[in-house]
Design an enzyme around this catalytic site. Structure first.
Site, PDB file in Angstrom:
ATOM      1  N   GLU A 141     -35.830  52.209  23.619  1.00 18.32           N
ATOM      2  CA  GLU A 141     -35.377  51.042  22.862  1.00 18.32           C
ATOM      3  C   GLU A 141     -36.402  49.916  22.816  1.00 18.32           C
ATOM      4  O   GLU A 141     -36.246  48.960  22.046  1.00 18.32           O
ATOM      5  CB  GLU A 141     -34.053  50.532  23.444  1.00 18.32           C
ATOM      6  CG  GLU A 141     -32.894  51.490  23.178  1.00 18.32           C
ATOM      7  CD  GLU A 141     -31.573  51.030  23.761  1.00 18.32           C
ATOM      8  OE1 GLU A 141     -31.598  50.172  24.669  1.00 18.32           O
ATOM      9  OE2 GLU A 141     -30.530  51.528  23.315  1.00 18.32           O
ATOM     10  N   GLU A 145     -34.141  68.561  39.942  1.00 20.05           N
ATOM     11  CA  GLU A 145     -34.356  67.360  40.750  1.00 20.05           C
ATOM     12  C   GLU A 145     -34.813  67.678  42.172  1.00 20.05           C
ATOM     13  O   GLU A 145     -35.239  66.783  42.905  1.00 20.05           O
ATOM     14  CB  GLU A 145     -33.082  66.522  40.807  1.00 20.05           C
ATOM     15  CG  GLU A 145     -31.942  67.132  41.593  1.00 20.05           C
ATOM     16  CD  GLU A 145     -30.751  66.184  41.663  1.00 20.05           C
ATOM     17  OE1 GLU A 145     -30.406  65.792  42.784  1.00 20.05           O
ATOM     18  OE2 GLU A 145     -30.175  65.844  40.606  1.00 20.05           O
TER      19      GLU A 145
END
Length: 276
Positions: free
Chosen positions: A82, A113
């Site tokens: 953004e 992960e």
């Protein structure tokens, strides 16, 4: 390092959720969510130090990297993605990296992960250097993908920060500028996409917005460098131009033409000011 307290894994304060009415579920979730802003407020001194460090590095030509797994990784990618449309900065100035790669944005990638070496390998693909800043995102504060990358960054003199939701975590200990936002047990036990995710989103908003202001990407309270990517933003930009030039003889259509010609509110206003 203080003893790790896995607050994010502690049992919910609520039992038998399946027996609650919808109204009760919503009320109780909202009651828990109200604790998040207060926890973020407690962390402002830590956030301030991290923002100052990031701003210094980026003003000197560095980049900001967010990295995480699961919800944390997705929030980092959201914040990074953004920045260009909101502030007109180039893509690649703020980068979000998620364990498991792009597919993990929409699908869980099993055990991604848990890889202690892959985080640094993913950073190396971006030619990471000591000019940059890496911020690890992990509600637990223990994610190996993030921890491994931060450890290597520190060895190589790369500035590091983090946003975690457990106190005294290994990831916080591995960082130059840790941010710990302890929001307590989740409504659904261990579901850190809830309060912890909300806390991380709030902190990321604070980090990127404050940094972009420090970089001069905001004037007054306006996104003067935003990308003009749709009619709504063009209309907003025209109104900004009219407000900032404060010229009663300048029509909406003239301001729009000026804006589209120069590509941003800042450039349009600067051009008109210079020519006046």
């Amino acid at each position: 390092m203080s003893k790790l307290v896995r607050v994010t894994e502690q049992a919910s304060h609520y039992r038998h959720l399946e027996q609650m009415s919808i109204g009760a579920l919503l009320e109780n979730m909202n009651r828990e969510d109200q604790q998040v802003p207060a926890a973020v407020q407690q962390a402002i001194p830590q956030i301030e130090k991290l923002v100052a460090a990031i701003s210094d590095k980026m003003l000197a030509g560095g980049r900001l990297f967010y990295m995480g797994a699961g919800t944390s990784g997705r929030l980092g990618i959201l914040d990074a993605s953004e920045c260009p449309p909101t502030y007109g900065v180039p893509y690649g100035l703020v980068v979000g990296i998620i364990a498991g790669g792009d597919i993990a944005i929409t699908q869980a990638v099993e055990f991604a992960e848990d890889n202690l070496e892959q985080g640094w390998a993913d950073l190396e693909k971006h030619n990471i250097s000591a000019k940059d800043v890496v911020v690890g995102l992990a509600a637990s504060g223990t994610t190996p993908y993030v921890l491994g990358a931060l450890n290597v960054c520190r060895q190589k003199g790369i500035t590091t920060g983090c946003v975690v939701c457990n106190p005294g975590s290994p990831i916080a200990a591995a960082c130059d500028y840790p941010v710990e936002v302890v929001v307590g047990p989740e409504f659904v036990t261990g579901s850190t996409r809830m309060k912890s995710g909300t806390a991380q989103k709030l902190v990321l908003n604070m980090i990127s917005t404050s940094v972009m202001i420090q970089l001069g990407r905001v004037y007054d309270n306006s996104m003067v460098n935003m990308q003009l990517s749709n009619d709504k933003l063009i209309d907003r930009g025209v109104k900004m131009v009219l407000e900032q030039l404060n010229n009663p003889q300048l029509s909406y259509e003239e301001a729009k033409e000026l804006l589209l010609q120069h590509g941003s509110v800042k450039k349009a206003v600067d051009a008109r000011t210079v020519s006046s």
